[in-house]
Design a protein around this motif. Structure first.
Motif, mmCIF file in Angstrom:
data_model
loop_
_atom_site.group_PDB
_atom_site.id
_atom_site.type_symbol
_atom_site.label_atom_id
_atom_site.label_comp_id
_atom_site.label_asym_id
_atom_site.label_seq_id
_atom_site.Cartn_x
_atom_site.Cartn_y
_atom_site.Cartn_z
ATOM 1 N N THR A 346 9.958 71.746 -28.874
ATOM 2 C CA THR A 346 9.869 70.493 -28.251
ATOM 3 C C THR A 346 8.936 70.304 -27.469
ATOM 4 O O THR A 346 8.019 69.062 -27.570
ATOM 5 N N VAL A 347 8.052 71.480 -27.117
ATOM 6 C CA VAL A 347 6.668 71.498 -26.423
ATOM 7 C C VAL A 347 5.702 70.858 -27.462
ATOM 8 O O VAL A 347 4.900 70.196 -27.203
ATOM 9 N N ASN A 348 5.734 71.500 -28.662
ATOM 10 C CA ASN A 348 4.872 71.013 -29.596
ATOM 11 C C ASN A 348 4.888 69.616 -29.835
ATOM 12 O O ASN A 348 3.683 68.744 -29.970
ATOM 13 N N THR A 349 6.149 69.052 -29.999
ATOM 14 C CA THR A 349 6.411 67.645 -30.369
ATOM 15 C C THR A 349 5.733 66.760 -28.816
ATOM 16 O O THR A 349 5.003 65.731 -29.299
ATOM 17 N N VAL A 350 6.129 67.140 -28.255
ATOM 18 C CA VAL A 350 5.620 66.084 -26.825
ATOM 19 C C VAL A 350 4.150 66.413 -26.672
ATOM 20 O O VAL A 350 3.443 65.227 -26.438
ATOM 21 N N THR A 351 3.423 67.351 -26.696
ATOM 22 C CA THR A 351 2.022 67.711 -26.514
ATOM 23 C C THR A 351 1.424 67.128 -27.506
ATOM 24 O O THR A 351 0.491 65.989 -27.291
ATOM 25 N N MET A 352 1.667 67.220 -28.714
ATOM 26 C CA MET A 352 1.059 66.216 -29.861
ATOM 27 C C MET A 352 1.083 64.990 -29.658
ATOM 28 O O MET A 352 0.152 64.000 -29.839
ATOM 29 N N ALA A 353 2.241 64.484 -29.069
ATOM 30 C CA ALA A 353 2.443 62.843 -29.244
ATOM 31 C C ALA A 353 1.613 62.485 -28.151
ATOM 32 O O ALA A 353 0.966 61.402 -27.967
ATOM 33 N N ALA A 354 1.690 63.262 -26.745
ATOM 34 C CA ALA A 354 1.124 62.817 -25.639
ATOM 35 C C ALA A 354 -0.455 62.727 -25.701
ATOM 36 O O ALA A 354 -1.171 61.731 -25.540
ATOM 37 N N VAL A 355 -0.947 63.840 -26.424
ATOM 38 C CA VAL A 355 -2.418 63.972 -26.829
ATOM 39 C C VAL A 355 -2.880 62.667 -27.668
ATOM 40 O O VAL A 355 -3.686 62.244 -27.425
ATOM 41 N N ALA A 356 -2.229 62.538 -28.786
ATOM 42 C CA ALA A 356 -2.426 61.449 -29.496
ATOM 43 C C ALA A 356 -2.219 60.125 -28.979
ATOM 44 O O ALA A 356 -3.215 59.029 -29.160
ATOM 45 N N THR A 357 -1.319 59.973 -27.999
ATOM 46 C CA THR A 357 -1.322 58.785 -27.227
ATOM 47 C C THR A 357 -2.570 58.384 -26.394
ATOM 48 O O THR A 357 -2.961 57.017 -26.442
ATOM 49 N N ALA A 358 -2.774 59.224 -25.745
ATOM 50 C CA ALA A 358 -4.022 59.302 -24.737
ATOM 51 C C ALA A 358 -5.145 58.957 -25.505
ATOM 52 O O ALA A 358 -6.135 57.829 -25.170
ATOM 53 N N VAL A 359 -5.602 59.432 -26.805
ATOM 54 C CA VAL A 359 -6.650 59.346 -27.397
ATOM 55 C C VAL A 359 -6.472 57.827 -28.103
ATOM 56 O O VAL A 359 -7.684 57.212 -28.404
ATOM 57 N N THR A 360 -5.321 57.433 -28.667
ATOM 58 C CA THR A 360 -5.282 56.288 -29.357
ATOM 59 C C THR A 360 -5.408 54.963 -28.369
ATOM 60 O O THR A 360 -6.009 53.860 -28.645
ATOM 61 N N ILE A 361 -4.797 55.236 -27.296
ATOM 62 C CA ILE A 361 -5.061 54.191 -26.243
ATOM 63 C C ILE A 361 -6.586 54.030 -25.788
ATOM 64 O O ILE A 361 -7.197 53.022 -25.613
ATOM 65 N N ALA A 362 -7.263 55.311 -25.593
ATOM 66 C CA ALA A 362 -8.649 55.113 -25.085
ATOM 67 C C ALA A 362 -9.265 54.432 -26.290
ATOM 68 O O ALA A 362 -10.306 53.745 -25.755
ATOM 69 N N LEU A 363 -9.337 54.850 -27.395
ATOM 70 C CA LEU A 363 -10.152 53.850 -28.562
ATOM 71 C C LEU A 363 -9.554 52.691 -28.784
ATOM 72 O O LEU A 363 -10.287 51.781 -29.055
ATOM 73 N N GLY A 364 -8.343 52.384 -28.629
ATOM 74 C CA GLY A 364 -7.764 50.963 -28.779
ATOM 75 C C GLY A 364 -8.268 49.998 -27.740
ATOM 76 O O GLY A 364 -8.717 48.811 -27.789
#
Length: 579
Positions: A346-364
């Motif tokens: 669960t931690v792996n899933t949420v962490t990967m999704a949260a990090v990817a979301t932050a990077v994606t929003i910044a680049l977007g």
């Protein structure tokens, strides 16, 4: 000549040669687009490495069935999502009945359940010794399971139905937004000419909503094409399943890359067909100038029938599988307790999704803001190129990422060997960075489209005022635009987070060694046939996806985000669809 004049003449060429601040934003957008396109170029390179002997084998044994199954799947899913999504959108827009307010947002709930979880749940429910068939045999007095004829969910028809029950919200969101934006006067004119509600729907509302229907259907078809879990569980051998089998089971990366190129051609064809279908579509009036349609009130039996009809896809696409998972998870926890690995997954899933979301929003945000302030065709082209990742299925993307990541690792290793005599080995390949990279490339279009739609609602006069007061471009973005587009940022972030949590193909192929997420855990349990062991992981994925979807449903009722998916895909401007 005065000193001041001479100074200006001397300074003029220097000022003209000085780099414009806008070029920095354009360069940043170009680098982001290059990062998105790198996997596609690498995929072509991989495919070229294969020998010519692979193609006869692929053409004779793999591609015919894979292309046939993929075409049948897309045709069936496309037809069903149009019927369910468009019908649901018209039902909650044109009619008012008891329970309509709840149904308005409940129709979005299937977005919280990935396709492979729905397939997983129904395989267990409809198994010959599962609860449905067991109950039917008990009621009918039948002892042998073979004596009860029952449709097999492991079939093309079962796969089409289950995928459609999960993917119809894409069409529902975009079409509902278009129905809400249609001027009531158009419908009223048709009614005064003697047309009933049915003729108004088919001859007025439906043609006007065609761009939104096509966009929503295109998104649903790309998601169906990206699916690997549901198709494999249900025995449908699509191109995605063939890529995975060729790479993993047959250890043929060039062969997988060649199949992936065929699949990419199919995706591009879908996008071109979508754009061709809407090439002449234009809006007659802005949404804020149109008076919305007043829904017709349904009472009594007609109201109950409308509510039951609207609830049917919600029950089949969300409630039934979610309740079954909750029941199975409760029985599993009561019998064996929670797995010690479940918290880590669960931690792996949420962490990967949260990090990817932050990077994606910044680049977007960088890409969308560049397109706003750099009023050039190059900026718009770069924004389009940065958005093509959404059209690349996860399996195709995973293969394409191997070369850029390996090239970086080899370059760093070579430098470290030459300077310090040490080997760094693999840094990005097979790491969490590779997984985040895949998520960013895959879902940058969602962030870019949503933020761009929010920025489009900010008047350019505010930019001019901030610049006149001495603010830089970056200062204007941070001080003026970010507070105003916060709803757009939040909605885009929620969409990206949900998509990252549900993504299975890229996660399955790029995750680090001994690194499991809830999705890969569930896939492994379903592949082994131990459905009850994966119920807890499946329920957690649904629970984590449900909260953002509910928030999105609430926000979609507001003035800004009447359709989040639609705006992130360019429905507000059908001539510039971004996949």
């Amino acid at each position: 000549m005065t000193i001041a004049t001479a100074g200006r003449e001397h300074a003029g060429p220097c000022l003209r040669r000085a780099p414009s601040p806008l070029s920095g934003w354009l360069l940043a957008a170009g680098l982001i687009a290059l990062g998105v396109l790198a996997p596609v170029a690498a995929l072509a390179w991989f495919a070229a490495q294969g020998s010519g002997d692979l193609w006869p084998h692929l053409i004779n044994t793999v591609l015919p069935q894979a292309i046939r199954d993929t075409a049948m799947l897309l045709a069936g899913v496309g037809a069903l999502v149009i019927v369910i999504g468009t019908g649901s959108a018209w039902l909650v827009t044109a009619y008012d009945f008891r329970g309509r307010a709840v149904l308005d947002w409940a129709l979005l709930l299937p977005l919280a359940i990935p396709t492979y979880i729905v397939a997983y749940a129904y395989l267990d429910l409809l198994h010959p010794i599962g609860p449905v068939q067991t109950t039917l045999r008990t009621l009918l007095g039948i002892a042998n399971p073979r004596d009860l004829p029952f449709p097999d969910v492991r079939s093309m028809g079962g796969c089409i139905l289950l995928l459609s029950l999960v993917l119809y919200p894409y069409v529902y969101l975009s079409t509902r937004a278009m129905f809400l934006m249609q001027a009531a006067s158009l419908v009223e004119v048709a009614r005064t000419l003697g047309h009933g509600r049915r003729r108004v729907f088919f001859h007025v509302a439906l043609p006007l909503a065609r761009p939104a229907i096509v966009v929503g259907t295109s998104l649903a078809l790309m998601e169906a094409l990206n699916d690997i879990g549901a198709s494999e569980f249900l025995g449908v051998r699509t191109l995605t399943v063939s890529i995975y089998a060729t790479w993993i089971n047959r250890s043929s990366l060039p062969g997988a890359a060649q199949i992936a190129l065929v699949m990419l051609v199919l995706v591009i064809s879908l996008i071109l067909i979508e754009r061709w279908a809407r090439r002449r579509q234009r809006y007659a009036a802005a949404a804020q100038q149109a008076r919305r349609l007043v829904p017709q009130r349904l009472e009594g039996a007609r109201g109950l029938a409308a509510l039951a009809l609207g609830l049917l896809p919600v029950l089949l696409g969300f409630c039934v599988p979610a309740l079954h998972l909750a029941n199975e998870a409760y029985k599993r926890v009561s019998f064996a307790g929670l797995s010690s690995d479940l918290l880590e997954e669960t931690v792996n899933t949420v962490t990967m999704a949260a990090v990817a979301t932050a990077v994606t929003i910044a680049l977007g945000l960088v890409v969308a803001y560049s397109a706003r302030i750099v009023q050039r065709r190059q900026a718009d082209i770069l924004a389009r190129l940065a958005s093509v990742g959404y059209a690349i299925p996860g399996t195709v993307l995973a293969i394409g990422l191997l070369t850029p990541l390996a090239a970086f690792d080899n370059a760093v290793d070579g430098v470290m060997r030459s300077l310090f005599g040490i080997s760094t080995g693999l840094i990005l390949s097979g790491s969490g960075v590779a997984l985040v990279y895949a998520y960013v490339v895959r879902f940058l279009a969602v962030a870019n489209g949503g933020i761009e739609a929010g920025l489009a609602k900010v008047p350019h006069s505010l930019d001019h005022a901030a610049r006149a007061l001495g603010q830089s471009r970056l200062g204007t973005l941070l001080g003026v635009h970010l507070p105003l587009v916060r709803p757009a940022l939040l909605s885009a972030a929620l969409l990206v987070f949900v998509d990252c949590m549900k993504e299975l193909p890229a996660t399955l192929l790029l995750r680090p060694l001994n690194f499991e997420t809830l999705a890969t855990h569930l896939y492994a349990e379903a592949a082994r046939g131990t459905y009850e062991d994966g119920a807890v992981a499946a329920l957690l994925i649904v629970a984590f996806g449900l909260v953002p979807v509910i928030l999105l449903a609430r926000m979609s009722r507001g003035r800004y985000a009447v359709s989040l998916r639609a705006s992130s895909s360019g429905v507000d401007r059908p001539a510039s669809f971004r996949p």
